[in-house]
Write an enzyme that holds these catalytic residues in place. Structure first.
Site, PDB file in Angstrom:
ATOM      1  CG  ASP A  67       3.315  -3.690   8.976  1.00 33.41           C
ATOM      2  OD1 ASP A  67       3.359  -5.026   8.417  1.00 33.41           O
ATOM      3  OD2 ASP A  67       3.417  -2.802   8.124  1.00 33.41           O
ATOM      4  NE  ARG A  69      -2.303  -0.464   3.900  1.00 31.86           N
ATOM      5  CZ  ARG A  69      -2.980  -0.112   4.878  1.00 31.86           C
ATOM      6  NH1 ARG A  69      -4.177  -0.017   4.728  1.00 31.86           N
ATOM      7  NH2 ARG A  69      -2.392   0.301   5.629  1.00 31.86           N
ATOM      8  CG  ASP A  97       6.938  -4.292   9.708  1.00 32.27           C
ATOM      9  OD1 ASP A  97       7.423  -4.696   8.508  1.00 32.27           O
ATOM     10  OD2 ASP A  97       6.413  -3.086   9.808  1.00 32.27           O
ATOM     11  CB  THR A 154      -2.723   7.308  -2.089  1.00 32.92           C
ATOM     12  OG1 THR A 154      -1.988   5.796  -2.442  1.00 32.92           O
ATOM     13  CG2 THR A 154      -1.925   8.200  -2.727  1.00 32.92           C
TER      14      THR A 154
END
Ligand code: PRP
Ligand code: URA
Length: 213
Positions: A204, A108, A207, A112
């Site tokens: 995340d 991503r 991660d 945006t």
């Protein structure tokens, strides 16, 4: 959130238990990875109870012959959305060890939140298989929608999506964009924050799976 016919949110104590540990910021990378796999296996068992191609085989038991259903060898193709979807592949392979794997790489854009595709490699004949797209996080829904758009464009007709944590925004968007795709998520969270992260979420997923950051 509206009730969508193509959406199943699991409500199972074992899945809730594992998600509690998964969310915890103190959970190690190793435990996180193992939990993602375990949750995926539980979800796979339940999500694929219908619609998996089977064949009839003849079996000789110690007592007599019988006809028994078995799952077709390569009935299923797993398509993880990289990176975090990779964490779910072993969980599906635990039940479908012969499933081939196609990879779609997306990230991503941090500003945006629009997904950009950087890699795509899919097995030949995927269009005739049951395709299970996996990604633990369904946030805005953009990555899952684009991945499924692409798979449909190349001819896939029999698709399912499995995710672990969904935001209501992304789940509605995906359900409306692809009403013919069965969507399974383990839990529905509250909302997205201003950076497109799911709340309460787990941070995340990529991660935490791979130890980056
Ligand atoms: C994460 C996650 C999903 C996507 C979900 O990937 O694994 O693919 O975001 O967000 P969306 O529903 O708003 O599209 P990310 O782009 O962070 O890449 P990564 O897996 O490589 O970390
Ligand atoms: N991707 C993640 O890994 N986590 C989120 O909360 C949203 C997108």
């Amino acid at each position: 959130m509206k009730d969508y016919k193509n959406v199943t949110v699991f409500d199972h104590p074992l899945i809730h238990h594992k998600i509690a540990i998964l969310r915890d910021e103190r959970t190690s990378m190793k435990d996180f990875r193992e939990l993602v796999e375990e949750i995926t296996t539980l979800m796979t068992y339940e999500s694929l109870k219908n619609g998996v191609p089977t064949i009839d085989v003849e079996v000789k038991t110690p007592l007599e012959n019988c006809t028994q259903k078995m799952v077709e060898d390569d009935a299923v193709v797993i398509v993880p959305i990289l990176r975090a979807g990779l964490g779910m592949v072993n969980g599906v392979h635990a039940l479908f060890p012969l499933a081939k794997v196609g990879h779609i790489g997306m990230y991503r854009n941090e500003e945006t939140l629009v997904p950009e595709t950087y890699y795509c490699k899919l097995p030949d004949g995927i269009e005739n298989k049951l395709v299970i797209v996996v990604d633990p996080m369904l946030a805005t829904g953009g990555s899952a929608i684009d991945a499924i758009d692409h798979l449909k464009k190349i001819g896939c007709k029999n698709l399912k999506f499995m995710g672990i944590i969904a935001a209501p925004e992304g789940l509605s968007k995906l359900a409306e964009a692809h009403p013919d795709v069965d969507i399974y998520v383990s839990t529905l969270d509250r909302c997205l924050n201003e950076n497109g992260y799911i709340l309460p979420g787990l941070g995340d997923a990529g991660d935490r799976l791979f130890g980056t950051k």
